[in-house]
Write a protein that holds these residues in place. Structure first.
Motif, PDB file in Angstrom:
ATOM      1  N   ILE A 147       0.834  -1.207   0.000  1.00  0.00           N
ATOM      2  CA  ILE A 147       0.000   0.000   0.000  1.00  0.00           C
ATOM      3  C   ILE A 147       0.870   1.260   0.000  1.00  0.00           C
ATOM      4  CG2 ILE A 147      -0.359   0.170   2.491  1.00  0.00           C
ATOM      5  CD1 ILE A 147      -3.266   0.371   0.116  1.00  0.00           C
ATOM      6  N   ASP A 148       2.045   1.207   0.645  1.00  0.00           N
ATOM      7  CA  ASP A 148       2.993   2.325   0.593  1.00  0.00           C
ATOM      8  C   ASP A 148       3.445   2.564  -0.845  1.00  0.00           C
ATOM      9  OD1 ASP A 148       3.285   2.913   3.451  1.00  0.00           O
ATOM     10  OD2 ASP A 148       4.378   1.021   3.588  1.00  0.00           O
ATOM     11  N   LEU A 149       3.751   1.480  -1.534  1.00  0.00           N
ATOM     12  CA  LEU A 149       4.204   1.598  -2.918  1.00  0.00           C
ATOM     13  C   LEU A 149       3.076   2.075  -3.826  1.00  0.00           C
ATOM     14  CD1 LEU A 149       6.520   1.310  -4.904  1.00  0.00           C
ATOM     15  CD2 LEU A 149       5.963  -1.131  -5.109  1.00  0.00           C
ATOM     16  N   LEU A 150       1.857   1.622  -3.586  1.00  0.00           N
ATOM     17  CA  LEU A 150       0.721   2.098  -4.384  1.00  0.00           C
ATOM     18  C   LEU A 150       0.571   3.610  -4.252  1.00  0.00           C
ATOM     19  CD1 LEU A 150      -1.775   1.539  -6.173  1.00  0.00           C
ATOM     20  CD2 LEU A 150      -3.081   1.314  -4.041  1.00  0.00           C
ATOM     21  N   VAL A 151       0.630   4.117  -3.027  1.00  0.00           N
ATOM     22  CA  VAL A 151       0.521   5.559  -2.808  1.00  0.00           C
ATOM     23  C   VAL A 151       1.633   6.282  -3.570  1.00  0.00           C
ATOM     24  CG1 VAL A 151       0.727   7.389  -1.075  1.00  0.00           C
ATOM     25  CG2 VAL A 151      -0.674   5.370  -0.595  1.00  0.00           C
ATOM     26  N   ALA A 152       2.841   5.738  -3.527  1.00  0.00           N
ATOM     27  CA  ALA A 152       3.978   6.387  -4.186  1.00  0.00           C
ATOM     28  C   ALA A 152       3.838   6.396  -5.702  1.00  0.00           C
ATOM     29  CB  ALA A 152       5.274   5.706  -3.766  1.00  0.00           C
ATOM     30  N   VAL A 153       3.430   5.273  -6.310  1.00  0.00           N
ATOM     31  CA  VAL A 153       3.323   5.263  -7.780  1.00  0.00           C
ATOM     32  C   VAL A 153       2.155   6.111  -8.259  1.00  0.00           C
ATOM     33  CG1 VAL A 153       4.496   3.050  -8.091  1.00  0.00           C
ATOM     34  CG2 VAL A 153       2.017   3.095  -7.995  1.00  0.00           C
ATOM     35  N   ALA A 154       1.085   6.178  -7.470  1.00  0.00           N
ATOM     36  CA  ALA A 154      -0.086   6.972  -7.874  1.00  0.00           C
ATOM     37  C   ALA A 154       0.137   8.464  -7.672  1.00  0.00           C
ATOM     38  CB  ALA A 154      -1.323   6.515  -7.098  1.00  0.00           C
ATOM     39  N   ALA A 155       1.148   8.829  -6.893  1.00  0.00           N
ATOM     40  CA  ALA A 155       1.397  10.243  -6.609  1.00  0.00           C
ATOM     41  C   ALA A 155       2.266  10.926  -7.657  1.00  0.00           C
ATOM     42  CB  ALA A 155       2.052  10.373  -5.237  1.00  0.00           C
ATOM     43  N   ASP A 156       2.894  10.169  -8.555  1.00  0.00           N
ATOM     44  CA  ASP A 156       3.792  10.741  -9.564  1.00  0.00           C
ATOM     45  C   ASP A 156       3.014  10.961 -10.860  1.00  0.00           C
ATOM     46  OD1 ASP A 156       5.727  11.377 -11.446  1.00  0.00           O
ATOM     47  OD2 ASP A 156       7.116   9.798 -10.820  1.00  0.00           O
ATOM     48  N   PRO A 157       2.653  12.202 -11.167  1.00  0.00           N
ATOM     49  CA  PRO A 157       1.801  12.448 -12.337  1.00  0.00           C
ATOM     50  C   PRO A 157       2.449  12.099 -13.670  1.00  0.00           C
ATOM     51  CG  PRO A 157       2.623  14.519 -11.435  1.00  0.00           C
ATOM     52  CD  PRO A 157       3.041  13.430 -10.481  1.00  0.00           C
ATOM     53  N   GLU A 158       3.779  11.933 -13.709  1.00  0.00           N
ATOM     54  CA  GLU A 158       4.465  11.610 -14.953  1.00  0.00           C
ATOM     55  C   GLU A 158       4.721  10.114 -15.126  1.00  0.00           C
ATOM     56  OE1 GLU A 158       8.008  13.938 -15.487  1.00  0.00           O
ATOM     57  OE2 GLU A 158       7.028  15.743 -14.756  1.00  0.00           O
ATOM     58  N   SER A 159       4.288   9.302 -14.171  1.00  0.00           N
ATOM     59  CA  SER A 159       4.615   7.880 -14.229  1.00  0.00           C
ATOM     60  C   SER A 159       3.698   7.129 -15.192  1.00  0.00           C
ATOM     61  CB  SER A 159       4.529   7.249 -12.835  1.00  0.00           C
ATOM     62  OG  SER A 159       3.181   7.101 -12.437  1.00  0.00           O
ATOM     63  N   ARG A 160       4.191   5.993 -15.659  1.00  0.00           N
ATOM     64  CA  ARG A 160       3.385   5.124 -16.527  1.00  0.00           C
ATOM     65  C   ARG A 160       2.220   4.530 -15.756  1.00  0.00           C
ATOM     66  NH1 ARG A 160       8.550   2.433 -19.658  1.00  0.00           N
ATOM     67  NH2 ARG A 160       9.005   4.311 -20.844  1.00  0.00           N
ATOM     68  N   ALA A 161       2.411   4.273 -14.472  1.00  0.00           N
ATOM     69  CA  ALA A 161       1.317   3.739 -13.657  1.00  0.00           C
ATOM     70  C   ALA A 161       0.152   4.723 -13.625  1.00  0.00           C
ATOM     71  CB  ALA A 161       1.806   3.442 -12.241  1.00  0.00           C
ATOM     72  N   VAL A 162       0.438   6.004 -13.489  1.00  0.00           N
ATOM     73  CA  VAL A 162      -0.626   7.011 -13.471  1.00  0.00           C
ATOM     74  C   VAL A 162      -1.300   7.094 -14.842  1.00  0.00           C
ATOM     75  CG1 VAL A 162      -1.065   9.502 -13.294  1.00  0.00           C
ATOM     76  CG2 VAL A 162       0.207   8.320 -11.500  1.00  0.00           C
ATOM     77  N   GLU A 163      -0.528   6.944 -15.904  1.00  0.00           N
ATOM     78  CA  GLU A 163      -1.133   6.919 -17.244  1.00  0.00           C
ATOM     79  C   GLU A 163      -2.116   5.761 -17.364  1.00  0.00           C
ATOM     80  OE1 GLU A 163       0.123   6.224 -21.909  1.00  0.00           O
ATOM     81  OE2 GLU A 163       1.666   6.963 -20.525  1.00  0.00           O
TER      82      GLU A 163
END
Length: 194
Positions: A147-163
């Protein structure tokens, strides 16, 4: 004198969690990281990126699944992640994923030296892992959780995960808020002692 031909090197190191990360990961998050490495190898990607991490998180961590607004969101996210290797994700191959944070793990910074192998982590994935470790440390926990990692990947607006999240109709800010709420609720539960 006969010199044997050099053996081709794999794109990434072994799929087992690297020794420098293992002390900072719960066993379930270590499995997520291993799954992301396997996925990157299978997809032919040079680096593990945030979409690999997101895919492994939603497939294997029930706590992460609880942060989504039900099974329909998870199904849409997984659908986009599966398409990655057969569709739009092909444009990501052999291209480095950037990061809004522009930070790297100390191990990734060492790997950038001219005589060392390149980092197996994209800058965004390395920054997400570093942020997950920081989040866990701020709670007084020695290891980061999924869940810590999920919060971190979802917080980066330039990441592929957010795309991927946006394409699947998931608001990254709302997902981050729900995941943070799950962490807060868990931390407020009275500890059960034996």
């Amino acid at each position: 004198m006969h010199h044997p031909a050099p053996r081709p090197q794999p794109l990434l190191p072994s799929v087992a969690p690297r020794a420098e990360l293992a002390p900072f990961l719960t066993p379930s998050l270590a499995a997520v990281v291993s799954g992301a490495r396997r996925r990157a190898l299978r997809d032919g990607d040079r680096q593990i990126d945030t979409a690999h991490l997101l895919h492994s998180l939603v497939e294997s961590d029930p706590e992460v699944g609880a942060a989504f607004e039900g099974g329909h969101q998870l199904a849409r996210v997984l659908g986009y992640l599966v398409q990655r290797s057969i569709g739009y994700g092909l444009r990501w191959q052999r291209a480095e994923e950037g990061s809004a944070a522009r930070r790297l793990l100390p191990a990734a910074r060492r790997a950038e030296s001219p005589d060392a192998r390149p980092s197996p982590w994209s800058p965004a994935a390395a920054a997400a892992l570093e942020d997950a470790f920081r989040r866990a440390a701020e709670r007084g926990e020695p290891q980061a959780r999924g869940i810590d990692l999920l919060v971190a990947v979802a917080a980066d607006p330039e990441s592929r995960a957010v795309e991927v999240l946006r394409r699947a109709g998931v608001d990254p800010a709302a997902l981050t808020a729900r995941a943070t709420g799950l962490l807060t609720a868990r931390d407020e539960e009275p500890s059960q002692q034996v």
